[in-house]
Design a protein around this motif. Structure first.
Motif, short mmCIF file in Angstrom:
data_model
loop_
_atom_site.label_atom_id
_atom_site.label_comp_id
_atom_site.label_asym_id
_atom_site.label_seq_id
_atom_site.Cartn_x
_atom_site.Cartn_y
_atom_site.Cartn_z
N TYR A 45 57.37 109.35 -30.10
CA TYR A 45 56.76 108.37 -30.48
C TYR A 45 57.83 107.02 -30.29
O TYR A 45 57.38 105.90 -30.25
CB TYR A 45 56.79 108.47 -32.16
N ARG A 46 59.04 107.19 -30.33
CA ARG A 46 60.17 106.12 -29.86
C ARG A 46 59.75 105.58 -28.34
O ARG A 46 59.58 104.38 -28.13
CB ARG A 46 61.73 106.78 -29.74
N HIS A 47 59.28 106.54 -27.65
CA HIS A 47 59.15 106.14 -26.24
C HIS A 47 57.49 105.39 -26.22
O HIS A 47 57.45 104.36 -25.64
CB HIS A 47 58.90 107.28 -25.24
N TRP A 48 56.57 105.65 -27.21
CA TRP A 48 55.50 105.16 -27.14
C TRP A 48 55.52 103.77 -27.75
O TRP A 48 54.92 102.71 -27.31
CB TRP A 48 54.45 106.09 -28.16
N SER A 49 56.60 103.67 -28.86
CA SER A 49 56.83 102.44 -29.34
C SER A 49 57.26 101.54 -28.23
O SER A 49 56.86 100.16 -28.11
CB SER A 49 57.71 102.48 -30.52
N LEU A 50 58.30 102.03 -27.43
CA LEU A 50 58.81 101.04 -26.44
C LEU A 50 57.65 100.86 -25.51
O LEU A 50 57.59 99.32 -25.03
CB LEU A 50 59.70 101.91 -25.60
N LYS A 51 56.76 101.61 -24.93
CA LYS A 51 55.61 101.22 -24.20
C LYS A 51 54.77 100.17 -24.76
O LYS A 51 54.31 99.04 -24.21
CB LYS A 51 54.96 102.40 -23.71
N GLU A 52 54.45 100.39 -25.94
CA GLU A 52 53.57 99.39 -26.81
C GLU A 52 54.10 98.19 -26.77
O GLU A 52 53.64 96.91 -26.48
CB GLU A 52 53.42 99.96 -28.34
N SER A 53 55.65 97.91 -26.96
CA SER A 53 56.19 96.67 -26.90
C SER A 53 56.04 96.00 -26.00
O SER A 53 55.88 94.65 -25.74
CB SER A 53 57.62 96.70 -27.72
N TYR A 54 56.31 96.62 -24.89
CA TYR A 54 56.32 95.96 -23.37
C TYR A 54 54.95 95.51 -23.18
O TYR A 54 54.80 94.33 -22.68
CB TYR A 54 56.96 96.83 -22.33
N ILE A 55 53.98 96.40 -23.24
CA ILE A 55 52.57 96.03 -22.83
C ILE A 55 51.83 94.63 -23.52
O ILE A 55 51.24 93.85 -23.16
CB ILE A 55 51.60 97.28 -22.76
N LYS A 56 52.26 94.78 -24.90
CA LYS A 56 52.06 93.88 -25.96
C LYS A 56 52.87 92.45 -25.45
O LYS A 56 52.31 91.08 -25.07
CB LYS A 56 52.49 93.83 -27.25
N ALA A 57 54.05 92.52 -24.98
CA ALA A 57 54.91 91.49 -24.71
C ALA A 57 54.51 90.66 -23.35
O ALA A 57 54.59 89.40 -23.10
CB ALA A 57 56.28 91.99 -24.47
N ILE A 58 53.97 91.48 -22.19
CA ILE A 58 53.35 90.91 -21.20
C ILE A 58 52.05 90.66 -21.12
O ILE A 58 51.39 89.96 -20.21
CB ILE A 58 53.74 91.93 -19.84
N GLY A 59 51.53 90.86 -22.28
CA GLY A 59 50.10 90.38 -22.67
C GLY A 59 48.77 91.17 -21.95
O GLY A 59 47.67 90.74 -21.76
N LEU A 60 49.20 92.54 -21.17
CA LEU A 60 48.28 93.19 -20.71
C LEU A 60 47.56 94.12 -21.45
O LEU A 60 46.45 94.97 -21.28
CB LEU A 60 48.58 93.64 -19.46
N GLY A 61 48.23 94.74 -22.48
CA GLY A 61 47.64 95.76 -23.31
C GLY A 61 47.63 96.99 -22.43
O GLY A 61 48.06 97.27 -21.51
N LEU A 62 46.34 97.88 -22.79
CA LEU A 62 46.35 99.07 -22.08
C LEU A 62 45.90 98.65 -20.59
O LEU A 62 45.41 99.81 -19.75
CB LEU A 62 45.34 99.93 -22.67
N GLY A 63 45.46 97.67 -20.14
CA GLY A 63 45.25 97.29 -18.76
C GLY A 63 46.35 97.55 -17.77
O GLY A 63 46.18 97.39 -16.55
N PHE A 64 47.73 97.84 -18.33
CA PHE A 64 48.86 98.13 -17.59
C PHE A 64 48.93 99.54 -17.66
O PHE A 64 48.85 100.26 -18.80
CB PHE A 64 50.22 97.40 -18.33
#
Length: 120
Positions: A45-64
């Motif tokens: 979950y820590r790694h999932w949280s990191l991935k979530e923070s990144y894809i939200k910050a770049i604005g692509l969401g699960l498109g990345f």
């Protein structure tokens, strides 16, 4: 991010199997290096949280495609800060802070260095 056990999965390992394509081999090594199931789940979950923070910050969401980003701890003992490799290359612009809210929750914050525009 809530560290609770996943609903609908027979076991943590079967849950990990369903999520296999979302993490790199290096990330799975970090997640599965923990000696107890509860700690492995927490690291997942820590790694999932990191991935979530990144894809939200770049604005692509699960498109990345999540496997393109591989998160790691520069100081494996503290696990307070993380960095990311995108397509195998360290991205020096992005920095991640993990905060434990309590024993069952964490949050990851992604920040990007601003370019130095003094020479423009």
């Amino acid at each position: 991010m809530d560290y609770s056990k996943p609903r609908g999965s027979k076991s943590v390992e079967s849950f990990f199997d369903t999520m296999k394509s979302s993490f790199t081999d290096d990330e799975w090594l970090t997640i599965k290096a923990e000696d107890e199931e509860e700690k492995r789940l927490k690291e997942f979950y820590r790694h999932w949280s990191l991935k979530e923070s990144y894809i939200k910050a770049i604005g692509l969401g699960l498109g990345f495609e999540l496997r393109r980003g591989s998160f790691f701890y520069p100081d494996a003992k503290s696990k307070l800060y993380a960095q990311v490799k995108i397509d195998g290359v360290l991205d020096h612009d992005w920095h991640f802070v993990l905060t434990e809210l309590d024993d069952n929750h964490c949050v990851s914050t992604a920040t990007r260095d601003k370019p130095n525009t003094d020479s423009w």
